[in-house]
Design a protein around this motif. Structure first.
Motif, PDB file in Angstrom:
ATOM      1  N   PRO C 122       9.827   2.600  -3.800  1.00  7.44           N
ATOM      2  CA  PRO C 122       8.707   3.255  -3.957  1.00  7.44           C
ATOM      3  C   PRO C 122       8.935   4.668  -3.479  1.00  7.44           C
ATOM      4  O   PRO C 122       8.532   5.541  -3.793  1.00  7.44           O
ATOM      5  N   TYR C 123      10.035   4.855  -2.628  1.00  5.44           N
ATOM      6  CA  TYR C 123      10.485   6.313  -2.195  1.00  5.44           C
ATOM      7  C   TYR C 123      11.500   7.012  -3.222  1.00  5.44           C
ATOM      8  O   TYR C 123      11.257   7.977  -3.490  1.00  5.44           O
ATOM      9  N   LEU C 126      10.103   8.055  -7.532  1.00  5.11           N
ATOM     10  CA  LEU C 126       9.087   9.188  -7.930  1.00  5.11           C
ATOM     11  C   LEU C 126       9.800  10.375  -7.479  1.00  5.11           C
ATOM     12  O   LEU C 126      10.376  10.560  -6.325  1.00  5.11           O
ATOM     13  N   ILE C 132       1.939  14.398  -8.608  1.00  7.47           N
ATOM     14  CA  ILE C 132       1.443  12.906  -8.921  1.00  7.47           C
ATOM     15  C   ILE C 132       1.195  13.060 -10.414  1.00  7.47           C
ATOM     16  O   ILE C 132       1.402  12.182 -11.192  1.00  7.47           O
ATOM     17  N   PRO C 174       4.621  13.222  -4.087  1.00  8.22           N
ATOM     18  CA  PRO C 174       4.784  11.830  -3.388  1.00  8.22           C
ATOM     19  C   PRO C 174       5.147  11.749  -1.871  1.00  8.22           C
ATOM     20  O   PRO C 174       4.563  10.699  -1.346  1.00  8.22           O
ATOM     21  N   ARG C 182       2.576   4.752  -3.140  1.00  5.85           N
ATOM     22  CA  ARG C 182       3.499   5.538  -4.122  1.00  5.85           C
ATOM     23  C   ARG C 182       3.791   4.311  -5.178  1.00  5.85           C
ATOM     24  O   ARG C 182       3.989   4.458  -6.569  1.00  5.85           O
TER      25      ARG C 182
END
Lengths: 300, 353, 350
Positions: C122-123, C126, C132, C174, C182
Motif C-alpha cells: 500500500p505504500y 501509489l 488522491i 498518499p 492507502r
C-alpha cells in the motif's frame, strides 16, 4: 498545528482519520527560512543575479575603457577594487563579467540536464539494446576529462558564446544521463510504475508523470552543483584563452589577466576568485535545501 | 524441571520466587525533548523463570520498542527511556553501568530478530559467528568450543552440522538462517530469550518448523521466552501468558486461556473476532472500525476510545488503570471494570434478596 | 454524552449474507508458462528459472479464485502473466472470447479497462507526488470516461465514498494515509473503470489484523454489488477461507491442487496442501492441530527436482514420484490434484 480529523461516525465501513497535512507552502517556507545557510545562499544568489541584470546601469565605468593614467592602482574611492594593467576599472569588469559567467553557469547545466535526463531515462526505462548503446556512448564521453573535451571542441569550433555553451553542455551530459539512468532503474521497480502500466497508461505518459517527477530530486541537486562547475569551467576556458574573448570580461579571464600581473596588482584575482567562491558555495547550499524539499521521504 | 506455575506473583506463598524479568511502568519517548512522542507508556509485566510470555499488538503498539528497551537497545537519540524499571533477577538494568550491560546481554538475555538475513554477518562463517558468541561469555578451549557449536547446530536441526561450520549465511535458506540465529542466541544457555516476530518473514511450513524448535529449546534448556508477535496464532502456540498492547499501553494481561476464552478488553475482543480462522465458515469478518491512532496523538483518555463499541463518557477523559477481572486476568477498561463491579454487586444483592 | 453507548455493529456486519451470482467462464488459461533466463548478455546459457509451468484454469464471472502458495512459488508471476504485465513464454489466456497473447500493445491497453489490479504494497503502489484524485482518476482519463474536470471530481468523490473514505480527502497526498486507507485508495483506482476482473496480489498481507478484516470485507462488498471476478493471490490460508469460492494451490511454479473452497479446506487431496493447512497456527490455545512438519526447505526454483517436484519434502513419496511427474487429475467433480497418491484427507484437530 497537528489537527487530527476524528472519525465522524463509528461505522465499520469508513476509515476517516488521517495525518495532518504538511502543506507544500509550509514546506517551502520551512526550506527557505528553516536554515540560516539557505537564507544566506539565496541572498547571495539574488545579489549576484541583480548585479548581472543591472550591469550597464550600475557599473561605474566602461569595462573596456583603458586609461594609462591609472594602471595597477590599488582600491580607492574612485576605483573600489582598483584597476588592472590596462587601467580598466576592476569593479566594472567584475560586474560586466558576472553576466557572462552566470549565463554560462545557468544555461549549460540546464541544457545538459534536459538532454542528459532524456538520454538517461530512455536508457533506464527501455533497457536492452537501447540501454547498451546509450550507456556506451555515455562511457565514451565520460572517458574524456570534461575540461579536455571542452578544449577540444572549442579549439575546433572557436570560442563564440553558443559554442562555449554547447561545449560545456556536452561535457555535462554524461553526468546527468548516468544519474537519470540509475534513478530510473530504481523508480521503475516501484509498484506505482507497475500500477500505471496495469491501469493502461501509455509509456510516454508513464515516463512523464511517474518517472520524471520521482527522479527530479537528484537531477536538480546535480544541476545546482554543476552551476558551480560550469562557472568554474568557463573560468578555466577563459583562463586558457578559449572562453570569453578578450577584451570582453568574464571572471575567468579577469583571473587570467590578473595572473600575468600578479605582482603589479593582486586585486583582480582576489575579487574574481571571491566572486566565484561565493556563487559556487551559495548554489551548493541551495542544492542541499532543494534536495530536502523534493524528497518526499525527508519532507516529513 | 517442571514448568513454573503461571501465576507465581499473585500467590503470597510463592513470593519467594522472584520473577526473572520484571518491567515496571516503562515509558519510552522519541523525537525532540521539546515535543516528545511517547511510544511506550507505563508498560508493566513480568516473566517468570521458565515461563513464556507473549506481547501481542499491531504496528504502532510499542511492542517492539518495549522489547528493545528491555535489551537496552533503544537507539538514542532519538529515543530515550523516560521512566520505569527493567529488573532482571532483581537488578535494575536501566541503572546498570553501560560496561556491565553486555555481560547480561548475550549471556543471560539473548534476542532473535525478525529478519534472519540482515542479523547475520555475510562475510563470516556460521561456525565463527556462533563461536564468537560463546567466546565472549565463556572460557573454553578451541576443541570444546567446536564441539559446543556442533551440538548447538544439531539442537536447532541443521543437517550435517560438522560439514556446515564453514558455510556462509547466503548458503542457507531463510528458515535455516533463523535456526542459526536461534543457535547463536542460545549458545550461552540464556535464562531469557526475547524473540521479536521470529517467524513473520517465514513461510507457513517453515514457521511450523521454527515454532517446533522454540518448544524444543524451551524444553531442553529451560529458557524463559518473551515472544513479540502480531500473530495471535503464534502467541497461542508458544505462550502461557499474554500481554496485549495498544498504542503504547498494556490494555490487557492474562493467562493464554483467558485471553482467548474470555477476553475482557474491547480491543482484545475485537482483535480476536477480526482474525480470519481456518475452521470458520463465515464469509464476512468482524471489523474494528477506524485505524490505530498515530503515535503521540492521544493526549488523554483511553487510546482505543475512538474505535471502541462499548465506550462511555469517562473513556475519553481518563485513562483507565489496570483492573483485576479475575485472579489471573487484568484489563485497562472502565466498562469492564464497571461490569465486574456490577456483577459482584449483583451477587451481593442476590444474596440479600 | 455521558454513558452514551454505541451499539456494536458486529452482529449486523457478521450476519450480512453474501449472495453471489457466479456465471460462466470469463477467463480461460491454458498451458501458461514463464521462464526467466539470467545472463541474457551471454546467450541463453545462463540458468533458467521456470517461474510458472503449464498453468491451466478458468475464472468464472463473479467468482473469487484464490491462488495460494509460499514465497517463490510463482503465484505473483502468474497473476501478472494474466494481465500481460509480464509477457508469457508460452500458453494462452482467453478473456471473454479474446485471445490476449495475440493482441497488439494498443489493443491490450484497451483490454485493461476490463482487467485491473490491486497491489500488495500500500505504500509503494501509489505515486507519492500525485494527489488522491489524480491517482484514482488516472484510469478514467486513459479510457476517456470523464470529460470535464468537474465530472472527474464527482466520479472521484463517488469512488472514495464507495471505498469508505471521505471525499474531502481527494486533494491530499498518499503520505498522509495509513496502510489500510492507502489500500482503499488502490481499490478505488482499480474499480474506477468498472472492470470485470481484478487481480489482487496479496492485498491484505501488509496490513494489521484489525485493518485486514476491513479490507477483506470491503473487497467482498464491492464484488457483490458490481459482480466482477477476483484472482486473489495470498499466502495466508485463513484469509483465503473467508473470501474465496475456489482455491488453487501452487508449489514451485505448478498448480498442484485446485478445487472448490469447501473441498480444499475440508478434504485436501495433495500432501502439500495438507501440510500447508496443518501448519497454520490456530489462534486458540486449546485446539492444536496435528501438524505435518515438512522436511527441509523449498528447493531452488532454478533446479526443480525431477518427477514430482514435491517428492523431496513429501511424507508419502514413493519411487514413482521421483521419476514421473503426476498430472492434475480429477479426484472428485471440479476438484483436481497433481499427485500419484491423491487422497482426500481432512486435517485432524487434536
Amino acid at each position: 498545528m497537528s489537527t487530527v480529523i476524528q472519525p465522524s461516525s463509528l461505522s465499520p465501513d469508513v476509515d476517516n482519520t488521517i495525518a495532518p497535512e504538511p502543506g507544500f507552502r509550509a514546506a517551502l517556507m520551512h526550506m527557505i527560512f528553516g536554515r540560516k545557510s539557505t537564507v544566506f545562499a539565496l541572498a547571495v544568489m539574488l545579489i549576484f543575479i541583480v548585479v548581472a541584470v543591472l550591469a550597464p546601469w550600475i557599473s561605474p565605468y566602461d569595462p573596456l575603457a583603458q586609461s594609462f593614467l591609472s594602471i595597477n592602482k590599488p582600491p580607492s574611492a574612485a576605483h573600489w577594487l582598483g584597476t588592472d594593467q590596462f587601467g580598466r576599472d576592476v569593479l566594472s569588469r567584475m560586474i560586466h563579467g558576472s553576466r557572462n559567467s552566470l549565463l554560462f553557469g545557468l544555461i549549460s547545466p540546464a541544457l545538459a540536464a534536459i538532454f542528459g535526463t532524456a538520454l538517461g531515462v530512455t536508457a533506464g526505462y527501455f533497457g536492452g539494446a537501447v540501454d547498451r548503446v546509450i550507456s556506451r556512448l555515455i562511457d565514451l564521453l565520460l572517458a574524456f576529462p570534461e575540461l579536455l573535451l571542452a578544449i577540444m571542441i572549442a579549439a575546433v569550433l572557436g570560442g563564440a558564446f553558443w559554442n562555449i555553451i554547447a561545449v560545456i553542455t556536452v561535457a555535462f551530459i554524461p553526468g546527468f544521463a548516468r544519474v537519470a539512468r540509475a534513478s530510473t532503474l530504481a523508480v521503475k521497480q516501484e509498484p506505482y510504475v507497475e500500477a500505471a502500466v496495469a491501469v493502461g497508461l501509455r509509456t510516454p505518459t508513464i515516463i512523464i508523470r511517474h518517472i520524471i517527477p520521482n527522479i527530479a530530486a537528484p537531477i536538480v541537486v546535480l544541476m545546482t552543483l554543476w552551476v558551480a562547475s560550469a562557472i568554474r569551467l568557463e573560468a578555466s576556458l577563459s583562463f586558457l584563452g578559449i572562453g570569453t574573448r578578450a577584451p570582453n570580461p568574464s571572471w575567468g579571464n579577469i583571473i587570467r589577466d590578473g595572473l600575468n600581473n600578479l605582482f603589479g596588482s593582486p586585486w583582480p584575482i582576489i575579487a574574481a576568485g571571491f566572486a566565484i567562491t561565493c556563487v559556487v558555495l551559495s548554489f551548493n547550499l541551495f542544492g542541499d535545501a532543494v534536495r530536502d524539499v523534493l524528497d518526499p521521504e525527508t519532507a516529513e | 524441571m517442571t514448568e513454573a506455575p503461571v501465576l507465581v506473583h499473585a500467590q503470597p506463598t510463592a513470593a519467594a520466587i522472584r520473577p526473572l524479568l520484571k518491567v515496571e511502568k516503562l515509558s519510552v519517548e522519541f523525537g525532540p525533548k521539546a515535543s516528545p512522542i511517547r511510544v511506550v507508556n507505563g508498560v508493566s509485566f513480568e516473566v517468570d523463570a521458565g515461563g513464556s510470555v507473549g506481547i501481542v499488538g499491531e504496528s504502532g503498539s510499542g511492542k517492539s520498542i518495549t522489547s528493545l528497551a528491555v535489551m537496552g537497545l533503544i537507539p538514542s537519540p532519538p529515543g530515550r527511556i523516560v521512566e520505569g524499571r527493567v529488573e532482571f533477577e532483581g537488578t535494575n538494568l536501566l541503572e546498570l553501568q553501560k560496561s556491565r550491560l553486555p555481560d547480561i546481554r548475550g549471556r543471560d538475555i539473548a534476542m532473535i530478530f525478525q529478519e534472519p538475513m540482515s542479523s547475520l554477518n555475510p562475510v563470516m562463517t556460521i561456525g565463527d559467528q556462533i563461536g564468537e558468541a560463546i567466546k565472549l561469555h565463556e572460557k573454553m578451549s578451541r576443541e570444546q568450543r567446536r564441539e559446543r557449536i556442533v551440538e548447538l547446530l544439531k539442537l536447532v536441526g541443521i543437517p550435517n552440522p560438522e560439514g556446515r561450520l564453514g558455510a556462509y549465511p547466503h548458503q542457507f535458506s531463510g528458515g535455516m538462517r533463523q535456526r542459526v540465529m536461534i543457535a547463536m542466541a542460545v549458545a550461552c544457555n540464556p535464562k531469557l530469550l526475547i524473540a521479536d516476530e521470529p517467524t513473520t518473514a517465514l513461510d507457513v511450513t517453515i514457521q511450523a518448523q521454527v515454532l517446533e524448535l522454540m518448544h524444543k529449546v524451551r524444553r531442553t534448556l529451560n529458557t524463559s521466552i518473551l515472544l513479540i508477535s502480531h500473530d495471535l496464532g503464534v502467541i497461542a502456540d508458544v505462550c502461557e501468558r499474554v500481554v496485549v498492547m495498544y498504542a503504547g499501553r498494556v490494555v490487557e494481561e492474562a493467562d493464554v486461556k483467558s485471553i482467548f476464552r474470555t477476553p475482557s478488553h474491547p480491543y482484545t475482543r475485537g482483535l480476536l473476532q477480526s482474525i480470519p480462522r481456518l475452521n470458520d465458515e463465515r464469509t464476512r469478518l468482524y471489523q474494528i472500525p477506524g485505524s490505530v491512532p498515530l503515535a503521540g496523538t492521544v493526549k488523554k483518555g483511553c487510546p482505543f476510545v475512538a474505535r471502541c463499541p462499548d465506550r462511555i463518557g469517562r473513556c475519553a477523559e481518563e485513562m483507565p488503570p489496570m483492573f483485576a477481572v479475575s485472579k489471573s486476568q487484568r484489563a485497562a477498561c472502565w466498562v469492564t471494570a464497571g461490569a465486574a463491579a456490577a456483577a459482584s454487586l449483583g451477587i451481593n444483592e442476590g444474596a440479600t434478596a | 454524552m455521558i454513558n452514551e453507548r454505541i451499539t456494536p455493529q458486529a452482529g449486523k456486519a457478521a450476519s450480512k449474507q453474501i449472495d453471489k451470482q457466479i456465471g460462466d467462464d470469463f477467463i480461460t488459461v491454458e498451458g501458461l508458462g514463464k521462464t526467466f533466463s539470467e545472463n541474457r548478455m551471454f546467450g541463453s546459457s545462463g540458468s533458467a528459472v521456470r517461474a510458472v509451468d503449464g498453468a491451466s484454469f478458468t475464472v468464472r464471472r463473479g467468482e473469487t479464485l484464490a491462488l495460494v502458495g509460499e514465497s517463490g512459488c510463482g503465484k505473483s508471476t502468474l497473476g501478472r502473466l494474466l494481465l500481460r504485465l509480464i509477457e508469457a513464454s508460452e500458453g494462452e489466456v482467453t478473456v471473454d472470447g479474446t485471445k490476449l497473447m495475440e493482441l497488439s500493445t494498443g489493443d491490450m491497453r484497451n483490454m485493461r479497462a476490463k482487467m485491473q489490479m490491486i497491489f500488495q504494497d500500500p505504500y509503494g503502489s501509489l505515486s507519492p507526488r500525485r494527489s488522491i484524485s489524480q491517482i484514482i482518476s488516472e484510469p478514467l482519463e486513459v479510457f476517456g470516461m470523464v470529460q470535464s474536470s468537474r465530472q472527474r471530481r464527482e466520479r472521484v468523490a463517488e469512488l472514495l465514498s464507495q471505498v469508505g473514505l471521505s471525499p474531502t480527502f481527494m486533494d491530499r497526498y498518499p503520505r498522509q494515509f495509513s496502510g489500510g486507507q492507502r489500500q482503499r485508495i488502490g481499490i478505488a483506482r482499480a474499480i474506477s473503470v468498472n472492470p470485470q476482473f481484478i487481480v489482487a496480489d496479496e492485498p491484505v498481507s501488509a496490513l494489521d489484523v484489525s485493518v485486514q478484516a476491513q479490507i477483506v470485507n470491503l473487497m467482498q462488498d464491492l464484488q457483490q454489488s458490481r459482480g466482477f471476478s477476483y484472482l486473489f493471490i495470498a499466502h495466508d490460508l485463513s484469509v483465503v477461507r473467508h473470501i474465496a469460492d475456489r482455491v488453487a494451490v501452487m508449489y514451485l511454479g505448478r498448480i498442484v491442487e485446485i478445487g472448490p473452497k469447501a473441498r480444499i479446506y475440508n478434504a485436501p487431496s495433495h500432501p502439500y496442501t495438507q501440510a500447508l493447512l496443518s501448519a497454520v497456527p490456530e489462534p486458540d490455545p486449546e485446539t492444536r492441530r496435528a501438524r505435518i512438519i515438512l522436511k527441509g526447505d523449498v528447493p531452488n526454483p532454478a533446479n526443480v527436482p525431477k518427477g514430482c517436484s514435491f517428492h523431496t519434502r513429501c511424507p508419502i513419496a514413493q519411487d514413482i514420484c521421483r521419476v514421473e511427474r503426476p498430472k492434475l487429475a480429477e479426484t472428485e467433480q471440479e476438484h483436481l490434484a497433481a499427485c500419484h497418491f491423491a487422497k482426500p484427507m481432512p486435517i485432524p484437530v487434536a
